[in-house]
Scaffold this motif. Structure first.
Motif, short mmCIF file in Angstrom:
data_model
loop_
_atom_site.label_atom_id
_atom_site.label_comp_id
_atom_site.label_asym_id
_atom_site.label_seq_id
_atom_site.Cartn_x
_atom_site.Cartn_y
_atom_site.Cartn_z
N LEU A 41 8.55 2.57 -14.63
CA LEU A 41 8.76 2.65 -13.19
C LEU A 41 7.63 2.02 -12.38
CD1 LEU A 41 10.09 6.33 -12.88
CD2 LEU A 41 11.42 4.21 -12.85
N LEU A 42 6.39 2.18 -12.82
CA LEU A 42 5.25 1.75 -12.02
C LEU A 42 4.88 0.28 -12.22
CD1 LEU A 42 2.89 4.86 -12.36
CD2 LEU A 42 4.63 4.40 -10.63
N VAL A 43 4.99 -0.22 -13.45
CA VAL A 43 4.61 -1.61 -13.72
C VAL A 43 5.73 -2.43 -14.34
CG1 VAL A 43 2.14 -1.13 -13.90
CG2 VAL A 43 3.57 -0.92 -15.92
N GLY A 44 6.91 -1.85 -14.52
CA GLY A 44 8.03 -2.60 -15.06
C GLY A 44 7.87 -3.02 -16.50
N LEU A 45 7.14 -2.22 -17.29
CA LEU A 45 6.92 -2.54 -18.69
C LEU A 45 7.32 -1.36 -19.57
CD1 LEU A 45 3.37 -4.19 -18.51
CD2 LEU A 45 5.55 -5.38 -18.83
N ARG A 46 7.68 -1.67 -20.79
CA ARG A 46 7.98 -0.64 -21.79
C ARG A 46 7.65 -1.20 -23.16
NH1 ARG A 46 12.85 0.80 -24.66
NH2 ARG A 46 12.79 2.97 -25.33
N ASN B 171 0.82 -1.21 0.00
CA ASN B 171 0.00 0.00 0.00
C ASN B 171 0.85 1.26 0.00
OD1 ASN B 171 -2.57 -1.39 0.18
ND2 ASN B 171 -2.01 -1.88 2.29
N LYS B 172 2.03 1.18 -0.54
CA LYS B 172 2.94 2.31 -0.57
C LYS B 172 3.56 2.42 -1.95
CE LYS B 172 6.97 4.24 1.78
NZ LYS B 172 8.00 4.02 2.84
N SER B 173 3.59 3.63 -2.47
CA SER B 173 4.18 3.83 -3.80
C SER B 173 5.69 3.88 -3.71
CB SER B 173 3.65 5.15 -4.40
OG SER B 173 4.30 5.43 -5.62
N ARG B 174 6.35 3.18 -4.61
CA ARG B 174 7.81 3.22 -4.68
C ARG B 174 8.29 4.41 -5.50
NH1 ARG B 174 10.78 -0.08 -7.00
NH2 ARG B 174 12.47 -0.15 -5.48
N HIS B 175 7.42 4.94 -6.33
CA HIS B 175 7.77 6.07 -7.18
C HIS B 175 6.65 7.12 -7.13
CE1 HIS B 175 11.11 3.74 -8.86
NE2 HIS B 175 10.27 2.75 -8.99
N PRO B 176 6.55 7.84 -6.02
CA PRO B 176 5.43 8.80 -5.88
C PRO B 176 5.46 9.92 -6.91
CG PRO B 176 7.04 9.05 -4.10
CD PRO B 176 7.40 7.80 -4.83
N VAL B 177 6.66 10.36 -7.29
CA VAL B 177 6.74 11.44 -8.29
C VAL B 177 6.22 10.94 -9.64
CG1 VAL B 177 8.30 13.00 -9.53
CG2 VAL B 177 8.67 12.53 -7.09
N ARG C 32 9.50 -8.90 -10.66
CA ARG C 32 8.32 -8.07 -10.50
C ARG C 32 7.85 -7.98 -9.05
NH1 ARG C 32 6.29 -6.72 -15.19
NH2 ARG C 32 4.27 -6.17 -14.29
N SER C 33 8.53 -8.70 -8.15
CA SER C 33 8.16 -8.63 -6.74
C SER C 33 8.50 -7.29 -6.11
CB SER C 33 8.84 -9.75 -5.96
OG SER C 33 10.26 -9.58 -5.97
N ILE C 34 9.38 -6.53 -6.77
CA ILE C 34 9.77 -5.23 -6.21
C ILE C 34 8.77 -4.13 -6.57
CG2 ILE C 34 12.20 -5.87 -6.33
CD1 ILE C 34 12.49 -4.07 -8.76
N LEU C 35 7.79 -4.45 -7.41
CA LEU C 35 6.80 -3.45 -7.79
C LEU C 35 5.82 -3.21 -6.66
CD1 LEU C 35 5.97 -4.62 -11.43
CD2 LEU C 35 7.47 -2.73 -10.75
N SER C 36 5.31 -1.99 -6.59
CA SER C 36 4.30 -1.64 -5.60
C SER C 36 2.92 -1.99 -6.13
CB SER C 36 4.38 -0.15 -5.28
OG SER C 36 3.23 0.30 -4.61
N GLU C 37 2.13 -2.66 -5.30
CA GLU C 37 0.77 -3.00 -5.71
C GLU C 37 -0.06 -1.75 -5.95
OE1 GLU C 37 -1.00 -5.65 -2.95
OE2 GLU C 37 0.63 -7.11 -3.02
N LEU C 38 0.19 -0.71 -5.17
CA LEU C 38 -0.52 0.56 -5.35
C LEU C 38 -0.19 1.17 -6.70
CD1 LEU C 38 -2.26 2.90 -4.28
CD2 LEU C 38 -0.16 3.85 -3.27
N ASP C 39 1.10 1.19 -7.05
CA ASP C 39 1.51 1.74 -8.35
C ASP C 39 0.88 0.98 -9.50
OD1 ASP C 39 3.07 3.62 -7.08
OD2 ASP C 39 4.94 2.49 -7.28
#
Length: 210
Positions: A96-101, A38-44, A122-129
């Motif tokens: 940054l948010l979903v690890g895709l490009r 429940n925390k964003s890893r990339h809020p900006v 993909r485990s390092i991704l934030s569920e919120l993001d």
């Protein structure tokens, strides 16, 4: 036999999702909460993922209430916001948010070929993001589509042109990331298959050695 299969399945899941780091997965299974839930890893990046599209929609709502005399200025502002949003989502926030490009390349015969990149761990991704990213992509396209129908049936064709531009840019990102997500899942399945084979070999070897 059932315990043997369960152990294999657990090892496959841990090695596939965490890149072989079974210790970290075990710690999480022992009761530790996922700090990324429940925390964003990339809020900006999350802020700018929403900022330009929200501003574009607010300008559209404001401009549609005004007279057509200020249409050109509002139109330019909306298109600029949509262009900034398309570029940011395609090149920055998706990575940054979903690890895709995604990107597309033009072949010699003139056809387009989509290319994709995906994050391995993909485990390092934030569920919120991830949740906000996909919801905003779908919701924005649906909202602009509704605005397009509204402009069409109200015979407001100037603003219909704006909504068509918005739908085109948002749909391009939605389509690209949707295909990229499917490609990433297919790649993950291939990794899981190879890992499963390796785990079975290791289990068989350890069983024979005992």
């Amino acid at each position: 036999m059932s315990n043997f299969i369960s152990n294999i399945a657990g090892d496959v899941a841990r090695q596939t999702l965490l890149g072989g780091d079974t210790t970290r997965s075990g710690d999480q299974n022992n009761g530790e909460a996922n700090p990324n839930a429940n925390k964003s890893r990339h809020p900006v990046a999350l802020f700018f993922h929403l900022f330009f599209r929200v501003i574009a929609f607010l300008l559209y709502m404001l401009g549609s209430l005004l007279s057509s005399s200020g249409f050109v200025f509002i139109f330019v502002c909306i298109v600029l916001c949509l262009a900034f949003d398309f570029w940011a989502v395609k090149n920055v926030t998706g990575r940054l948010l979903v690890g895709l490009r995604w990107w597309n390349e033009v072949r010699e015969d003139g056809t387009n070929e989509y290319r994709f990149e995906s994050l391995e761990d993909r485990s390092i991704l934030s569920e919120l993001d991830v949740r906000v990213f996909w919801i905003s992509l779908w919701a924005t396209t649906i909202v602009w589509s509704f605005c397009a129908f509204s402009s069409f049936f109200s015979f407001n064709y100037l603003w219909l042109f704006v909504t068509i531009i918005a739908i085109s840019l948002n749909s391009a990102n939605l389509y690209g990331y949707f295909k990229g997500s499917k490609a990433a899942k297919k790649r993950l399945q291939g990794i899981a298959t190879s890992v499963a084979t390796e785990v079975v070999k290791q289990r068989m070897q350890s069983g024979n050695s005992v």
